[in-house]
Write a protein that holds these residues in place. Sequence first.
Motif, short mmCIF file in Angstrom:
data_model
loop_
_atom_site.label_atom_id
_atom_site.label_comp_id
_atom_site.label_asym_id
_atom_site.label_seq_id
_atom_site.Cartn_x
_atom_site.Cartn_y
_atom_site.Cartn_z
N LYS A 28 0.80 -1.21 0.00
CA LYS A 28 0.00 0.00 0.00
C LYS A 28 0.84 1.27 0.00
CE LYS A 28 -3.68 1.85 2.93
NZ LYS A 28 -4.53 1.57 4.09
N TRP A 29 2.09 1.19 0.43
CA TRP A 29 2.84 2.40 0.77
C TRP A 29 4.01 2.76 -0.14
CZ3 TRP A 29 -0.27 4.60 3.91
CH2 TRP A 29 -1.01 3.86 4.82
N LYS A 30 4.60 1.80 -0.82
CA LYS A 30 5.84 2.07 -1.54
C LYS A 30 5.70 3.15 -2.61
CE LYS A 30 8.50 -2.01 -0.60
NZ LYS A 30 7.99 -3.35 -0.48
N MET A 31 4.62 3.10 -3.38
CA MET A 31 4.46 4.11 -4.43
C MET A 31 4.28 5.51 -3.82
SD MET A 31 4.96 2.89 -7.39
CE MET A 31 4.36 4.18 -8.43
N SER A 32 3.61 5.59 -2.69
CA SER A 32 3.45 6.89 -2.03
C SER A 32 4.78 7.43 -1.55
CB SER A 32 2.48 6.77 -0.85
OG SER A 32 1.20 6.42 -1.29
N ILE A 33 5.61 6.56 -1.00
CA ILE A 33 6.94 6.96 -0.53
C ILE A 33 7.79 7.42 -1.71
CG2 ILE A 33 9.08 6.16 0.53
CD1 ILE A 33 7.25 4.17 2.16
N VAL A 34 7.80 6.63 -2.78
CA VAL A 34 8.57 6.99 -3.97
C VAL A 34 8.08 8.32 -4.53
CG1 VAL A 34 9.01 6.33 -6.38
CG2 VAL A 34 9.27 4.64 -4.57
N CYS A 38 10.33 11.67 -5.03
CA CYS A 38 10.61 12.15 -6.39
C CYS A 38 10.66 13.68 -6.43
CB CYS A 38 9.55 11.66 -7.37
SG CYS A 38 9.84 9.99 -7.98
N TYR A 39 10.01 14.33 -5.47
CA TYR A 39 9.93 15.78 -5.48
C TYR A 39 10.94 16.46 -4.57
CZ TYR A 39 5.95 14.97 -8.36
OH TYR A 39 5.16 14.57 -9.40
N GLU A 67 15.43 0.86 -0.49
CA GLU A 67 16.88 1.06 -0.54
C GLU A 67 17.57 -0.18 -1.10
OE1 GLU A 67 20.53 2.57 2.33
OE2 GLU A 67 18.68 1.89 3.28
N MET A 68 17.13 -1.36 -0.69
CA MET A 68 17.70 -2.61 -1.18
C MET A 68 17.52 -2.74 -2.70
SD MET A 68 16.68 -6.50 -0.15
CE MET A 68 15.15 -6.43 -1.06
N ASN A 69 16.41 -2.22 -3.21
CA ASN A 69 16.14 -2.27 -4.65
C ASN A 69 16.70 -1.07 -5.40
OD1 ASN A 69 14.56 -4.75 -5.36
ND2 ASN A 69 13.40 -4.03 -3.60
N GLU A 70 17.51 -0.27 -4.71
CA GLU A 70 18.23 0.86 -5.30
C GLU A 70 17.32 1.96 -5.84
OE1 GLU A 70 21.02 -0.82 -8.10
OE2 GLU A 70 22.00 -2.01 -6.53
N LEU A 71 16.13 2.08 -5.27
CA LEU A 71 15.21 3.13 -5.68
C LEU A 71 15.40 4.40 -4.86
CD1 LEU A 71 12.03 0.95 -6.20
CD2 LEU A 71 13.65 1.75 -7.93
N ILE A 72 15.85 4.23 -3.62
CA ILE A 72 16.14 5.37 -2.76
C ILE A 72 17.49 5.16 -2.11
CG2 ILE A 72 13.69 5.81 -2.29
CD1 ILE A 72 14.23 4.68 0.57
N ARG A 87 16.58 10.00 -0.11
CA ARG A 87 16.54 10.65 -1.43
C ARG A 87 16.25 9.60 -2.49
NH1 ARG A 87 22.13 14.14 -1.04
NH2 ARG A 87 21.48 15.37 0.76
N ILE A 88 15.57 10.04 -3.52
CA ILE A 88 15.33 9.16 -4.66
C ILE A 88 16.65 9.03 -5.42
CG2 ILE A 88 14.67 10.93 -6.34
CD1 ILE A 88 12.66 7.77 -5.86
N THR A 89 16.94 7.84 -5.92
CA THR A 89 18.14 7.66 -6.75
C THR A 89 17.79 8.02 -8.19
OG1 THR A 89 17.57 5.35 -7.22
CG2 THR A 89 18.99 5.77 -5.29
N THR A 90 18.79 8.11 -9.02
CA THR A 90 18.54 8.35 -10.44
C THR A 90 17.68 7.24 -11.01
OG1 THR A 90 20.67 9.48 -10.62
CG2 THR A 90 19.67 8.71 -12.68
N TYR A 91 17.99 6.02 -10.61
CA TYR A 91 17.19 4.86 -11.04
C TYR A 91 15.75 4.97 -10.52
CZ TYR A 91 15.85 -0.06 -11.54
OH TYR A 91 15.21 -1.23 -11.84
#
Length: 119
Positions: A28-34, A38-39, A67-72, A87-91
Motif C-alpha cells: 500500500k505504501w511504496k508508491m506513495s513513498i517513492v 521524487c519531489y 533502498e535494497m532495490n536501489e530506488l532510494i 533521497r530518490i536515486t537516479t534509477y
Amino acid sequence: MEQKFDPVKECSHKILAISDTMDILNGKWKMSIVACLCYKPMRYSELLKEVKGISGKVLSRELKDLEMNELIERIVLNTAPVAVEYRITTYGNSLKELTQTIADWGFTHRQRIIAGMKK
C-alpha cells in the motif's frame, strides 16, 4: 529473416515484467513513498507525516526494501544529533512518470465514482 509478432509471447513478456514491477512496488505504501521522494529529499519524520496512515514500523521496513532495490538512498547527515535523509536515486527517479500516471488515473477514477454516486 523477418520475425513474426507473436501476441501470446508478447503478452507473456509483459505479464512477467508487470509481475517483477509489482513484486518491487508491492503493498500500500511504496508508491506513495517513492512519489514523495521524487519531489524532494525527506527525513524519516517528514515521510511519516506526509504518508498518511503509515506506521513507523511499516515505514522503516518499506524504506529498507526501497533502498535494497536501489530506488532510494539513505543519507546520514553530519549534524548533532545525527539525522537521516532519504533521497530518490537516479534509477528510482525513472518511476516519477509512473507515479504521475497512477495519480492522474486515481484522480479521474475518484471523480467518476463520486459522479456516479450523485445520480
